[in-house]
Scaffold this motif. Structure first.
Motif, PDB file in Angstrom:
ATOM      1  N   ALA A  90      93.522 104.196  58.923  1.00  0.00           N
ATOM      2  CA  ALA A  90      94.801 103.650  59.392  1.00  0.00           C
ATOM      3  C   ALA A  90      95.802 103.557  58.238  1.00  0.00           C
ATOM      4  N   PHE A  91      95.343 103.116  57.071  1.00  0.00           N
ATOM      5  CA  PHE A  91      96.201 103.035  55.883  1.00  0.00           C
ATOM      6  C   PHE A  91      96.713 104.417  55.498  1.00  0.00           C
ATOM      7  N   ASP A  92      95.811 105.382  55.419  1.00  0.00           N
ATOM      8  CA  ASP A  92      96.191 106.748  55.045  1.00  0.00           C
ATOM      9  C   ASP A  92      97.205 107.321  56.024  1.00  0.00           C
ATOM     10  N   GLU A  93      96.949 107.145  57.299  1.00  0.00           N
ATOM     11  CA  GLU A  93      97.815 107.707  58.329  1.00  0.00           C
ATOM     12  C   GLU A  93      99.195 107.069  58.294  1.00  0.00           C
ATOM     13  N   ALA A  94      99.241 105.762  58.074  1.00  0.00           N
ATOM     14  CA  ALA A  94     100.527 105.062  58.047  1.00  0.00           C
ATOM     15  C   ALA A  94     101.403 105.544  56.889  1.00  0.00           C
TER      16      ALA A  94
END
Length: 239
Positions: free
Chosen positions: A46-50
């Motif tokens: 989720a962090f990477d995608e955001a």
């Protein structure tokens, strides 16, 4: 016979510096291991995608923010962590040290950078993480994603170059300048990899951590070898 006060103070400073370096080295290695563990469990997706999507125009993942000019600049910056540029810059500094009659330091520098490159290759093969497919890639890529090889080799090369060049400087402000430039170059290369969509942000963070750990280890070895006369000793009172 009691030791000279200045000599005692020098040894105290060396012990404090060594302890600090060990703590930072351990912290960098811990950060790499922690990132690898989180990635293996899928907790950073989720962090990477955001972060990746924040660098894209809303509603159009194929369009990086900032326009075409920024994208071109990022391609130029990302080349600073590529094999060709890294090899060229490192070779120039190795030759410079040799011409300055610091042959042992030149050989040590070459070995340190080659060793860092091998570590990066082994790490990529070990983790074999797929590249991001969330956004189009801004440059061609052929290897695995974790850790970011460009980010790691930028940290390995530029920080190691700063270590070796600063050893020959007498002025503290010039030593600081070498490291400030190295940190800036390392940051720009890593940021460009995320902007161009060829790496997850966690890949870059891991590359920075492992590369910085390697460079710090090189600095500690260089300091030890310098005190033993195996390579040229560091210059200046604040060496």
């Amino acid at each position: 016979m009691r030791p000279h006060p200045r000599l005692t103070a020098l040894f105290a400073r060396l012990e404090i510096a060594t302890l600090f370096a060990l703590v930072v080295l351990a912290g960098a290695l811990w950060a790499f291991v922690a990132l690898a563990s989180e990635i293996a469990e899928g907790d950073l997706h989720a962090f990477d995608e955001a972060i990746l999507m924040a660098l894209r125009t809303a509603g159009d993942p194929s369009d990086p923010i900032g326009g075409h000019g920024v994208e071109i600049a990022m391609r130029d910056l990302t080349a600073l962590g590529g094999v060709t540029v890294i090899t060229l810059i490192a070779s120039v500094v190795v030759i410079y040290l040799a011409l300055q009659r610091h042959a042992a330091s030149a050989v040590f520098l070459a070995g340190a950078i080659i060793g860092g490159s091998l570590l990066s290759t082994v790490a990529k093969l070990a983790f074999d993480r797929p590249r991001p497919e969330l956004v189009p890639h801004g440059v061609e890529v052929v290897t695995a994603s974790f850790p970011s090889g460009h980010s790691m080799m930028a940290a390995v090369t530029y920080l190691t170059l700063a270590v070796m060049l600063s050893r020959n400087e007498h002025q503290f402000r010039l030593k600081v300048f070498h490291f400030a430039v190295a940190v800036l170059m390392t940051f720009l290369v890593g940021a460009s990899r995320v902007y161009l969509g060829v790496h997850w942000p966690s890949d870059v963070l891991a590359g920075w951590a492992l590369g910085a750990a390697w460079a710090l280890g090189v600095a500690m070895v260089a300091q030890t070898l310098g005190r033993r006369g195996r390579i040229d000793p560091a210059q200046g009172d604040d060496a």
